[in-house]
Write an enzyme that holds these catalytic residues in place. Structure first.
Site, PDB file in Angstrom:
ATOM      1  N   ASP A 289       0.867  -1.167   0.000  1.00 36.39           N
ATOM      2  CA  ASP A 289       0.000   0.000   0.000  1.00 36.39           C
ATOM      3  C   ASP A 289       0.914   1.231   0.000  1.00 36.39           C
ATOM      4  O   ASP A 289       2.134   1.133   0.161  1.00 36.39           O
ATOM      5  CB  ASP A 289      -0.973  -0.005   1.186  1.00 36.39           C
ATOM      6  CG  ASP A 289      -2.206   0.856   0.883  1.00 36.39           C
ATOM      7  OD1 ASP A 289      -2.146   1.689  -0.055  1.00 36.39           O
ATOM      8  OD2 ASP A 289      -3.227   0.720   1.570  1.00 36.39           O
TER       9      ASP A 289
HETATM   10  C1  NOJ Z   1      -3.944   3.929   0.057  1.00 32.36           C
HETATM   11  C2  NOJ Z   1      -5.136   3.045   0.147  1.00 32.36           C
HETATM   12  O1  NOJ Z   1      -5.142   2.337   1.372  1.00 32.36           O
HETATM   13  C3  NOJ Z   1      -5.248   2.067  -0.989  1.00 32.36           C
HETATM   14  O2  NOJ Z   1      -6.457   1.373  -0.884  1.00 32.36           O
HETATM   15  C4  NOJ Z   1      -5.131   2.766  -2.294  1.00 32.36           C
HETATM   16  O3  NOJ Z   1      -5.293   1.864  -3.347  1.00 32.36           O
HETATM   17  C5  NOJ Z   1      -3.783   3.449  -2.356  1.00 32.36           C
HETATM   18  N1  NOJ Z   1      -3.689   4.415  -1.289  1.00 32.36           N
HETATM   19  C6  NOJ Z   1      -3.553   4.144  -3.685  1.00 32.36           C
HETATM   20  O4  NOJ Z   1      -4.372   5.229  -3.807  1.00 32.36           O
END
Ligand code: NOJ
Length: 748
Positions: A289
């Site tokens: 993430d």
């Molecule tokens: C953080 C989020 O937790 C995740 O779900 C997302 O895909 C990414 N950022 C990218 O935006």
């Protein structure tokens, strides 16, 4: 030395490369794995690590931005494998052209959070889950993929398949709610929708099951918080939707921000290597993430980015989103023997394989077709589908004296509240604002205006803002109510109040909205309250005092039309809550499939040394599976084909459902099971099946469910997935708290 193909010059070693990737035309047919191997052989260590590196584009951001370095030069140097938040044919082409100038000419992957639609915005995933309509959810994901892929996107960071039992957690909006069985089916449906006829088709985007794992169980519902749970709970409740997504062919997984039992998910080899890649035989790749590799320093798991890269890569995180830990440290780690080259090779192969499967090696600009982008920018069929699933997602919570549906001939209707004319707030979190988009968003006002005849007079008063504390608009709202035959009040959360980093300790209507409702209701006029939100809210006064309540979530582009369809009876509401609605925050976490305890309360007023609150019933305000219709459904007693059965045999459960009301309508018939005594305690109910029935007025139909021993499996204390002979209950009904029941036995 250079040679030319289609007017572009390539160095000679590329001949070898092309030879490997264009099977058929240059060489004998090769499998994708062989092609991947051929490319890998030609790559330097730095180029391999580049494939494991993902940067955010410079146009938009969905996390804390790092402003460093010239990304375009890094792309040209083969230091970047993927970009996120780069959309539009124009932007993706620009960057892909740069990637094509790199030595290896490996195409970039463009990833994006296409969570509930791209151009056409669908209801929130949690709202869609309320439809229990797997086909419709697959279709909404399909449409999102068609639109996103036409705009250059290769990969969506969806579906989110985290089980969520805590409505304080802002990301509850993004998943399918609290139930593992329903969540698993929805996970598979969404993966299928995104990936369509399969990777390689120009309208298929790679799905990404996230967040692996247990992110939804963040302590106290606070986003990014720790998770501590038994492995049995993890395997039984939180992992099955991920397994379902993997089985449905999800191309990628994303790990999660949280630590799980003390090990951050990003550095968790048990999750990524042992379960996902070994046990489940997952062949795709895992992306971290945003920044989660580097955030292991904050967790206190590693000292610096060097250790972070080592921990994440060794644990099976194949691609680093935005932390820069890999690009800065992996080469050294490999040279020092701290990360084996085989670990890097495995990650790179997984990533390259997806690029091959997407057809990007053969056609890097495959998703860069302006005509297609234009064509999908305003696709009328998508709007029709969005309206359909939006109305299927609307939950009728209360309808005293059949106040709804309203007659289209009602003389005067007052429309009150901050959402009546709202546009963007219908879209909700994780949706994009296109500069020309507001005209496409149908407000409640627009929807109702189109629906009613010219003889109906519509009055409007905003009454108050969403967050403000000013009551200066109350008088006007009360005045409008006084002049009307019926009042529709809209209330709820603005689109940025539920979502990532939007956890709340109090989940009530913001501002003075509840007071506005009280003031208007005091006029004595019949009041319908529409609640627009991304999560279950607490609204006890409304629940107890207002005759009709409709939960409209955030419904997307077609919100107003869908709401009008329901309010005026052109669509009979059929949705059922995919998550329990608490009476107060103090009941959270609250979910229907809890254990019984040694001192269960026998009813909501039982306080005799039982597991209960002295100031509040145990039951939720609205239970999982609950949702009304304009008609009423009567359930017959359950008929079982036998009282006991053995493994290998089938038990048939039958129940007849009659439409006893005045409207045709759809019912979701739910089947729950309880294992009465087990070697580990079992939940009081577990959803194991459901069927949707459409019944005309006066019609009845018999539903039939088949139960086998496999439906009775659970993880025992040795984490074996087994069933145990013994006594069970089966329940059938239209809500988890309103069921018929029967007993059966599984015998040896
Ligand atoms: C953080 C989020 O937790 C995740 O779900 C997302 O895909 C990414 N950022 C990218 O935006």
């Amino acid at each position: 030395m250079l040679y030319e193909i289609n007017g572009s010059s390539f160095p000679v070693y590329s001949l070898l490369y092309f030879n490997h990737i264009f099977s058929g035309s240059f060489a004998q047919k090769k499998t994708t794995d062989q092609k991947v191997d051929s490319v890998l052989k030609l790559m330097t260590l730095d180029e391999k690590i580049g494939q494991m590196n993902q940067y955010n584009g410079d146009w938009a951001a969905t996390g804390p931005i790092t402003k460093d370095g010239d990304k375009q030069t890094q792309i040209k140097n083969g230091m970047v494998g993927s970009m996120l938040n780069v959309t539009g044919v124009d932007h993706t082409r620009t960057l892909q052209q740069i990637a094509m100038q790199s030595r290896m000419k490996i195409p970039l992957l463009f990833g994006q959070d296409v969570i509930h639609g791209y151009r056409t915005i669908f209801p929130l995933p949690l709202a869609e889950a309320a439809s229990w309509d797997l086909k419709a959810m697959e279709q909404s994901a399909r449409i999102a993929a068609v639109e996103a892929s036409a705009a250059g996107v290769h990969w969506t960071f969806a579906p989110m398949v985290d089980i969520a039992r805590d409505p304080r957690w802002g990301r509850v909006m993004e998943g399918a709610g609290e139930d593992t069985y329903l969540g698993s089916l929805i996970a598979a449906a969404r993966v299928k929708g995104f990936q369509g006829r399969g990777l390689g088709n120009t309208d298929a985007v790679m799905a990404c099951a996230k967040h692996f794992a247990a992110y939804g169980a963040a302590v106290a519902g606070r986003d990014y918080n720790s998770v501590d749970m038994s492995l049995r709970q993890l395997l039984e409740t939180y992992l099955p939707p991920f397994k379902a997504a993997a089985d449905a062919g999800a191309a990628t997984f994303m790990n999660s921000f949280n630590d799980l039992n003390g090990i951050p998910a990003t550095g968790n080899a048990y999750l990524q290597r042992e379960i996902l890649k070994r046990k489940w035989n997952f062949k795709g790749f895992v992306v971290s993430d945003w920044g989660s590799v580097g955030e292991m320093i904050n967790h206190g798991f590693v000292k610096d980015n060097y250790e972070a890269a080592m921990a994440a890569a060794n644990a099976g995180s194949d691609m680093d989103m935005e932390s820069r830990s890999y690009i800065q440290n992996l080469a050294t780690l490999v040279k020092e023997g701290k990360v084996k080259i085989s670990v890097v090779d495995d990650a790179v192969k997984r990533i390259l394989k997806k690029k091959f499967e997407m057809g990007l090696f053969a056609e890097p600009y495959k998703f860069c077709n302006e005509a297609r982008e234009k064509e999908q920018w305003n696709n009328p069929a998508h709007i029709v589908a969005a309206r359909d699933i939006a109305r299927k997602s609307i939950v009728l919570l209360k309808n005293e004296k059949q106040l709804l549906p309203l007659s289209k001939q009602t003389k005067t209707i007052a429309l009150i509240g901050p959402f009546v004319k709202a546009k963007a707030d219908n879209l909700g979190f994780w949706s994009y604002d296109w500069p020309d988009d507001t005209a496409r968003i149908v407000s409640v006002w627009d929807g109702i205006k189109t629906k009613i005849g010219t003889s109906t007079k519509l009055l409007y008063a905003k009454g108050c803002d969403i967050k403000d504390t000013s009551r200066s608009g109350f008088a006007e709202a009360v005045e409008a109510a006084m002049q009307s035959d019926v009042v529709i009040i809209t209330a709820g959360e603005a689109r940025d109040m539920t979502g990532e980093a939007k956890s709340k300790s109090i989940i009530r209507l913001p501002g003075v909205q509840e007071d506005l409702i009280k003031a208007v209701a005091a006029t004595g006029k019949p009041v319908v309250v529409l609640i627009s939100a991304g999560r279950p809210l607490v609204f006890n006064w409304i629940a107890n005092n207002v005759p009709a309540i409709v939960y409209t979530w955030w419904l997307g582009t077609q919100a107003g039309n869908a709401i009008a369809d329901v309010l005026f009876g052109d669509y009979n509401p059929s949705a059922k809550l995919p998550i329990s609605f608490p009476r107060t925050e103090g009941q959270i976490p609250i979910y229907y499939n809890h254990y019984n305890t040694g001192r269960p309360a026998h009813n909501d007023s039982d306080l005799n040394y039982v597991s209960a609150y002295i100031d509040l019933p145990n039951s939720p305000q609205y239970a999982f599976g609950y949702g009304l219709s304009y008609t009423s459904f009567l359930y017959s007693d359950i008929e079982l084909s036998k009282k006991s059965f053995k493994s290998g045999e089938k038990l048939t459960v039958k129940c007849t459902v009659a439409n006893a009301g005045n409207y045709e309508g759809e019912e979701t018939v739910q089947l729950y099971i309880r294992d009465l005594f087990g070697s580990v305690v079992r939940p009081v109910k577990e959803l194991k099946g459901f069927q949707k029935l459409f019944l005309k007025k006066g019609e009845s139909k018999t539903v039939e469910f088949i139960i086998t021993a496999d439906d009775l499996r659970f993880y025992n204390d040795k984490l074996q997935y087994i069933y145990e002979p013994g006594d069970f209950k089966v329940f059938v009904g239209g809500s988890s708290d309103n069921v018929k029941e029967a007993d059966f036995r599984l015998i040896k």
